[in-house]
Design an enzyme around this catalytic site. Sequence first.
Site, short mmCIF file in Angstrom:
data_model
loop_
_atom_site.label_atom_id
_atom_site.label_comp_id
_atom_site.label_asym_id
_atom_site.label_seq_id
_atom_site.Cartn_x
_atom_site.Cartn_y
_atom_site.Cartn_z
N CYS A 81 -29.98 11.48 -45.33
CA CYS A 81 -29.81 12.41 -44.45
C CYS A 81 -31.07 12.41 -43.48
CB CYS A 81 -29.51 13.77 -44.93
SG CYS A 81 -29.24 15.06 -43.46
N HIS A 113 -19.99 14.61 -45.69
CA HIS A 113 -21.56 14.99 -45.58
C HIS A 113 -21.57 15.85 -44.22
CE1 HIS A 113 -25.95 13.77 -45.74
NE2 HIS A 113 -25.56 14.09 -44.62
N GLU A 114 -21.23 15.16 -43.10
CA GLU A 114 -21.42 15.56 -41.74
C GLU A 114 -20.65 17.08 -41.67
OE1 GLU A 114 -23.57 14.43 -40.01
OE2 GLU A 114 -23.41 12.46 -41.16
N HIS A 150 -22.77 19.99 -42.89
CA HIS A 150 -23.77 20.41 -41.98
C HIS A 150 -23.41 21.76 -41.07
CE1 HIS A 150 -27.13 17.67 -42.71
NE2 HIS A 150 -26.14 16.67 -42.41
NI NI Z 1 -27.19 14.77 -42.81
#
Ligand code: NI
Length: 194
Positions: free
Chosen positions: A101, A143-144, A147
């Site tokens: 990341c 994953h995104e 966030h």
């Molecule tokens: Ni990330």
Amino acid sequence: MAILKIARMGHPVLSQRAEEVRDPTSFDTAVLVNNMIDTLADSGGIGLAAPQVHESKRIVIFFVPEARSDGDDEAPQELTVMVNPVIEPLDEDQEVGWEACLSVPGLMGAVPRYTNIRYSWTGLDGKAHSREAQGFHARVVQHECDHLDGVLYPMRMEDMSLFGFTEETNQNRDLLAQARPDEEFGDDEDDDER
Ligand code: NI
């Protein structure tokens, strides 16, 4: 055009829930997205969420490079801009794979993710879109979008012995894979930061 500063783990913008974007077609949204695209290109990553550039808004950009696609099930994916994205797992299947990341620089870890998902979002044109994804593509999207909910990948890890500095872990990756043959690890280019 601007390259934005990337927030690193520990900054509060990364641990809060980002706000819905009320008007995906607004000029401000377009400017932010353009700057995110510049920032992603400069970083060498494959995905970026607005909170990573200190904007607590539900916006994600990502792509799947050719090198990371694996046959018809995992085709490369051109740069996609998603406003207010939503993910729905299609079944219970999960697999463990390496992640990195841009907000956790120099480190990587093995993270369980859903294998098969459907995701939907609003585009900059204000229109609704949706797609199904598997494997690495599905991993990047999860994953995104994490966030946007204040979640960084180490918070998803179940085995902290598989968390380490990229330079060290790359040397030991074969050993780690052998130690856990039931789990599926990515290939040699899994250390793209995103
Ligand atoms: Ni990330």
